[in-house]
Scaffold this motif. Structure first.
Motif, PDB file in Angstrom:
ATOM      1  N   HIS A 199      -3.048  21.728 -14.098  1.00  0.00           N
ATOM      2  CA  HIS A 199      -4.412  21.394 -14.493  1.00  0.00           C
ATOM      3  C   HIS A 199      -4.570  19.875 -14.438  1.00  0.00           C
ATOM      4  O   HIS A 199      -3.650  19.133 -14.796  1.00  0.00           O
ATOM      5  N   LYS A 200      -5.737  19.436 -13.988  1.00  0.00           N
ATOM      6  CA  LYS A 200      -6.042  18.008 -14.004  1.00  0.00           C
ATOM      7  C   LYS A 200      -7.502  17.828 -14.383  1.00  0.00           C
ATOM      8  O   LYS A 200      -8.400  18.346 -13.706  1.00  0.00           O
ATOM      9  N   SER A 201      -7.726  17.098 -15.473  1.00  0.00           N
ATOM     10  CA  SER A 201      -9.079  16.874 -15.969  1.00  0.00           C
ATOM     11  C   SER A 201      -9.363  15.382 -16.037  1.00  0.00           C
ATOM     12  O   SER A 201      -8.473  14.575 -16.313  1.00  0.00           O
TER      13      SER A 201
ATOM     14  N   GLU B  49     -12.946  19.197 -14.519  1.00  0.00           N
ATOM     15  CA  GLU B  49     -11.645  19.781 -14.218  1.00  0.00           C
ATOM     16  C   GLU B  49     -11.449  19.811 -12.702  1.00  0.00           C
ATOM     17  O   GLU B  49     -12.049  20.625 -12.002  1.00  0.00           O
TER      18      GLU B  49
ATOM     19  N   ALA C 201      -7.541  23.566 -11.666  1.00  0.00           N
ATOM     20  CA  ALA C 201      -7.643  24.545 -12.749  1.00  0.00           C
ATOM     21  C   ALA C 201      -6.597  25.637 -12.585  1.00  0.00           C
ATOM     22  O   ALA C 201      -6.879  26.734 -12.126  1.00  0.00           O
TER      23      ALA C 201
ATOM     24  N   THR D 114      -2.729  16.919 -16.102  1.00  0.00           N
ATOM     25  CA  THR D 114      -3.046  17.022 -17.518  1.00  0.00           C
ATOM     26  C   THR D 114      -2.092  17.997 -18.191  1.00  0.00           C
ATOM     27  O   THR D 114      -1.637  17.781 -19.318  1.00  0.00           O
TER      28      THR D 114
END
Length: 333
Positions: free
Chosen positions: A8-10, A19, A22, A58
């Motif tokens: 995940h990367k936000s 986001e 996801a 994240t």
């Protein structure tokens, strides 16, 4: 070699959280060329930058040879990055340095002495076909030549992983193919694992072993390139294929109201060159009309991608069984 687990990367903005990735999970085998394709904003650039931690997730894990590199020290990460080369869309060359100095620059940072790094840089320029341009400056080169310098620079520290971030999107079609051929040659010659991102299915078809289609930060589908081309499952994949000339619905208006049966035939490997349809037509004593189709080459082997056929209603079900028996017998590897 590489395994991404539930990445995940936000990104936080003033009024919301975006986001970019996801829950992405992927595995990339050693020595293969793996493609990541998606539209602008789908998350593909963020994803490839996870592989050398230019972007940190994240949450989730990035494993290289079984080691989670998100947990190693900054010093260990700097050492690791020497074994990961990266080729950029806009070349990112040092304009005030010669071609030779650009290629030697990573070796200088690694502490190699001047004579050794010069010899290494000259050998790499010969590899990419620019040995006669060593003392020119980037502004004196074409776009394709500048990208070859970028590739030579990425190979300076003898990486085991080469990341190509839209490496051909700024080039014309002929130059693009020459760069892709160079990437193929490097992969075959040195066994370097290559991960490339692109928005072109033609690039994927030309060089990749496997592909992942990313859409809105998620993997829409993935698999061997041949299988994804022959049997696309997701709407994004169908749309990308359509843009490269594979339109799965273009034949429909041709046969509206015409009695008969429509057959979708997919075939691959060396059966692509065999007279499948003429044999079926002779054995069934029936005419076949090709409504739409495409044959292509996937990396190093032929790939008959797909073909829509119209057939008159056959006299008996046994004829259909015979037809599909012919198809199965001819399309085996």
């Amino acid at each position: 070699m590489i395994e991404l687990k539930n990445i995940h990367k936000s990104y936080a903005s003033r009024d919301k959280v975006v986001e970019a990735l996801a829950g992405v999970s992927l595995d990339i085998a050693q020595g293969e060329i793996f493609g990541i394709i998606g539209r602008s904003g789908a998350g593909k650039s963020t994803l490839i930058r996870m592989l050398n931690l230019l972007e940190r997730p994240t949450s989730g894990s990035v494993l290289l040879h079984g080691q989670d590199i998100t947990k190693i020290s900054e010093a260990a990460l700097r050492t690791l990055r020497h074994k990961i080369g990266m080729v950029f869309q806009h070349f990112n060359l040092l304009t005030s340095r010669t071609v030779l100095q650009n290629v030697a620059f990573p070796l200088r940072l690694a502490g190699m002495d001047k004579q050794a790094r010069t010899e290494r840089a000259l050998a790499l320029l010969e590899l990419v076909g620019l040995q006669d341009h060593a003392y020119k400056y980037p502004r004196q080169l074409s776009g394709g030549q500048q990208q070859r310098v970028g590739i030579a620079r990425a190979l300076a520290n003898e990486p085991e992983l080469l990341l190509c971030d839209e490496a051909t999107s700024a080039l014309d079609p002929e130059t693009t193919q020459s760069i892709l051929n160079l990437v193929l040659d490097i992969n075959r010659r040195f066994g370097i694992t290559v991960v490339l991102i692109t928005h072109s299915m033609d690039v994927i078809r030309s060089v990749c072993d496997r592909v992942a289609i990313i859409d809105n930060g998620r993997i829409a589908e993935s698999g061997e390139v041949v299988e994804v081309f022959l049997h696309p499952q997701h709407a994004t994949t169908l749309s990308l294929l359509s843009e490269s000339g594979v339109d799965a619905d273009g034949w429909k208006e041709l046969i509206e109201g015409v009695p008969g049966r429509i057959v979708r035939l997919t075939y691959r490997g060396h059966s692509t060159a065999r007279p499948l349809l003429s044999q079926a037509s002779r054995d069934l004593d029936v005419n076949l009309s090709i409504l739409q189709g495409q044959s292509a080459k996937s990396r190093i082997r032929p790939m008959g991608s797909w073909c829509w056929l119209w057939m008159p209603i056959l006299r008996a079900m046994s004829h259909w069984r015979h037809f599909f028996g012919i198809i199965r017998s001819i399309t085996r590897y």
